[in-house]
Design an enzyme around this catalytic site. Structure first.
Site, PDB file in Angstrom:
ATOM      1  N   LYS A 112      41.537  31.821  47.721  1.00 19.92           N
ATOM      2  CA  LYS A 112      41.475  32.796  48.645  1.00 19.92           C
ATOM      3  C   LYS A 112      40.843  32.314  50.088  1.00 19.92           C
ATOM      4  O   LYS A 112      39.935  31.475  49.847  1.00 19.92           O
ATOM      5  CB  LYS A 112      40.652  34.001  47.979  1.00 19.92           C
ATOM      6  CG  LYS A 112      41.246  34.486  46.907  1.00 19.92           C
ATOM      7  CD  LYS A 112      40.298  35.857  46.336  1.00 19.92           C
ATOM      8  CE  LYS A 112      38.813  35.889  46.133  1.00 19.92           C
ATOM      9  NZ  LYS A 112      38.641  34.837  45.069  1.00 19.92           N
TER      10      LYS A 112
ATOM     11  N   HIS B   4      33.217  41.126  49.776  1.00 22.93           N
ATOM     12  CA  HIS B   4      31.804  40.827  49.625  1.00 22.93           C
ATOM     13  C   HIS B   4      30.827  41.575  50.420  1.00 22.93           C
ATOM     14  O   HIS B   4      29.923  41.143  50.487  1.00 22.93           O
ATOM     15  CB  HIS B   4      31.532  39.184  49.959  1.00 22.93           C
ATOM     16  CG  HIS B   4      32.386  38.371  49.533  1.00 22.93           C
ATOM     17  ND1 HIS B   4      33.619  38.044  50.033  1.00 22.93           N
ATOM     18  CD2 HIS B   4      32.413  37.693  48.156  1.00 22.93           C
ATOM     19  CE1 HIS B   4      34.234  37.030  49.182  1.00 22.93           C
ATOM     20  NE2 HIS B   4      33.707  36.597  48.256  1.00 22.93           N
TER      21      HIS B   4
ATOM     22  N   GLY C 232      34.143  33.040  43.563  1.00 27.96           N
ATOM     23  CA  GLY C 232      32.739  33.554  43.467  1.00 27.96           C
ATOM     24  C   GLY C 232      32.990  34.508  42.519  1.00 27.96           C
ATOM     25  O   GLY C 232      33.900  35.284  42.260  1.00 27.96           O
ATOM     26  N   SER C 233      31.839  34.712  41.631  1.00 29.23           N
ATOM     27  CA  SER C 233      31.794  35.575  40.527  1.00 29.23           C
ATOM     28  C   SER C 233      31.512  37.051  41.267  1.00 29.23           C
ATOM     29  O   SER C 233      31.207  37.254  42.357  1.00 29.23           O
ATOM     30  CB  SER C 233      30.804  35.530  39.588  1.00 29.23           C
ATOM     31  OG  SER C 233      31.118  34.239  38.709  1.00 29.23           O
ATOM     32  N   GLY C 234      31.664  38.041  40.439  1.00 28.20           N
ATOM     33  CA  GLY C 234      31.390  39.474  41.048  1.00 28.20           C
ATOM     34  C   GLY C 234      32.634  40.270  41.221  1.00 28.20           C
ATOM     35  O   GLY C 234      32.488  41.247  41.765  1.00 28.20           O
ATOM     36  N   HIS C 235      33.828  39.423  41.214  1.00 27.34           N
ATOM     37  CA  HIS C 235      34.916  40.116  41.387  1.00 27.34           C
ATOM     38  C   HIS C 235      35.930  40.463  40.222  1.00 27.34           C
ATOM     39  O   HIS C 235      37.030  40.648  40.108  1.00 27.34           O
ATOM     40  CB  HIS C 235      35.742  39.363  42.222  1.00 27.34           C
ATOM     41  CG  HIS C 235      35.257  38.790  43.679  1.00 27.34           C
ATOM     42  ND1 HIS C 235      34.735  39.803  44.377  1.00 27.34           N
ATOM     43  CD2 HIS C 235      34.960  37.592  44.096  1.00 27.34           C
ATOM     44  CE1 HIS C 235      34.211  39.042  45.440  1.00 27.34           C
ATOM     45  NE2 HIS C 235      34.312  37.957  45.187  1.00 27.34           N
TER      46      HIS C 235
ATOM     47  N   ASP D  47      35.496  28.363  49.732  1.00 32.88           N
ATOM     48  CA  ASP D  47      36.390  28.080  48.652  1.00 32.88           C
ATOM     49  C   ASP D  47      37.480  27.138  49.267  1.00 32.88           C
ATOM     50  O   ASP D  47      37.923  26.304  48.508  1.00 32.88           O
ATOM     51  CB  ASP D  47      37.320  29.432  48.473  1.00 32.88           C
ATOM     52  CG  ASP D  47      36.420  30.285  47.635  1.00 32.88           C
ATOM     53  OD1 ASP D  47      35.253  30.700  47.810  1.00 32.88           O
ATOM     54  OD2 ASP D  47      37.105  31.293  46.931  1.00 32.88           O
TER      55      ASP D  47
END
Lengths: 328, 328
Positions: B102, B216, B51-54, B107
């Site tokens: 991960k 998250h 996911g994005s945001g990391h 995922d």
């Protein structure tokens, strides 16, 4: 105030300890707040510094190709002349020392005083003062324009000039040319809290941003409603471009600097607009840096710095550097 | 919600654009959320993502010595199998592809599906799943332990193994050995806000911290009153050390990872305690990294990752890498 810290009075001390424990290539002068390279280099020595709370500035830029020493003051407080003098004494060799100072009244005064003391000890010292912030002419704590993130470009360029073996006067002249050609401006989305005060440095409404903020939370030029990233970028970039007199065909380097709490993803969204705007104007971006280089603790926001490059500045900017916060 | 962004639906797209505009050594596969190296390398190819945001994970780790491709999902959302497949197709050569995943249910499922599709196309694909988070056994979205910042060590070590010319099975085996030897745990001081929701992912009182948080904002093991940095470090490190079975004389690498809004100065204060604790136990720290490697947007907090090194893992960790977020 929620901070990951121990006693407030030990904040800077423990941060510096943690830094040298992480990076054996840095050494802390015993009993001081000065970080130096573990190995002394035979060249013009560069010393910078300023208040703490702007990490990685300035200790993160100590290393081959950049600074020889960084002096940390207390939080948002200029380092004292005696600490700066310790740094100068530790790094000077036969070729003299250049001090790179951000334009804040306290910093300028204390670096000047240290330079005078060092001169009395027979050390050849030159100084340059960085005043890249185009937002305001005078401001809290500062006569003239403030020094902000564009300072990192000056570290890099002066560092490469020193590493190349230039004599002190030439290193100073190149640093001054970098200063004349770098223009910056920032915006805050939220304030930061200095540990010792425990209170946010200013208040912003939930829908407000502060345009032209300084790196200590000094007031900017105006408060405006929050709007799109592209609009915010345009506001900063218009002011910078007007001041920088950058034209089609010019070569530039861009630094998109996070102030502390702004996600890297948002800095990249800002960079998208910056890159497209410059491309549209026919400006050639030679190098872009997007990261936290000069922060204001956990302030949300960012600044843009634009460095206009000539052939020599470009060469020096691209020269190798190995520090914890800048590699090239 | 105050974010430096344009339309919510374009957040990831514009971030990726801004990233390749800043870093010409990265290329975005047209019509995808996949970042690859501008130049293809003749070796086992490594693909990661999530996911994005990391950010900087995972695009910031694409480059010589680390990943060949990073696939970005929507915010905190697994990338789709077709996007992962595009990445595999783009980077695979004769020597096969290793997927570094991960441990999150989405995922794992989507990378698995992409691996099956690639296998049907005749591409040799292996997978490893990183589950370094010692905080909780099962959690929201995850069966077993979660994958967090220790993943970056796996990128680095597998990347060096691939660069050294190891065959796919050996690269996978080395990556698995890194996974078996890396242990992490995090703490949050404040939540983050996913742009599309506009609401903080959880609520924390002004004097509360969440121990064992996921990246998250998934719940940790417990909420506790805020206390000194040293105490917080001890809580994380005690759990990690117990799990990692690290003993006097062992060699380790340490990663102090900022979750987004925590000042670098505070990460160094944490590192001071970590380094002193390990030294006291007779553990040899071979390398320390202190920065934002795997963030949760603007969450305040940090995680500690401890990688136990054998001779080969140490050699691979120290091998050269040139990416935007990791250099060695």
């Amino acid at each position: 105030m929620k901070k990951l810290m121990n006693e407030v009075g030990h904040y800077v001390d423990q941060m510096l300890d943690g830094m040298v424990l992480a990076h054996p290539e840095l050494r802390r002068l015993p009993g001081t707040t000065v970080l130096v390279r573990a190995e002394k280099a035979d060249k013009v020595a560069l010393v910078s510094g300023g208040g703490s709370g702007h990490e990685p500035a300035h200790g993160g830029f100590v290393g081959p190709g950049m600074l020889d020493a960084a002096v940390a003051g207390e939080m948002f407080t200029s380092p004292t002349p005696d600490q700066i003098l310790e740094a100068i004494r530790a790094v000077h060799g036969d070729q003299g020392v250049l001090l790179i100072v951000k334009n804040y009244t306290g910093d300028v005064m204390n670096f000047e005083m240290a330079a005078e003391m060092a001169t009395m000890e027979g050390i050849h010292v030159e100084q340059v003062v960085v005043d890249d912030d185009v937002a305001v002419q005078n401001s809290t704590h500062t006569i003239g324009r403030r020094g902000i993130a564009g300072t990192v470009f000056v570290h890099k360029i002066a560092g490469a000039a020193a590493e190349a073996g230039y004599p002190l006067e030439t290193v100073a002249a190149v640093a001054k040319r970098a200063i004349d050609n770098v223009h910056s401006m920032g915006v805050a989305l939220s304030p930061c809290t200095v540990p010792a005060s425990g209170q946010p440095s200013f208040q912003l409404a939930d829908d407000e941003i502060e345009i032209g903020i300084g790196i200590h939370g000094e007031p900017g030029v105006r408060r405006e409603p929050i709007r799109s990233a592209d609009d915010v970028v345009d506001t900063l970039l218009d002011t910078i471009l007007e001041d920088a007199a950058v034209q089609a065909g010019d070569d530039v380097a861009v630094l998109v600097n996070g102030l502390g709490a702004t996600p890297l993803s948002e800095l990249y969204i800002a960079n998208r607009r910056i890159a497209r705007r410059l491309a549209k104007q026919g400006v050639n971006i030679q190098q872009t840096r997007v990261a936290e280089y000069m922060t204001s603790l956990e302030m949300a926001g960012f600044s843009i710095s634009l460095l206009k490059l000539d052939h020599e500045l470009a060469k020096l900017l691209n020269a190798p550097a190995t520090t914890t916060a800048w590699r090239s």
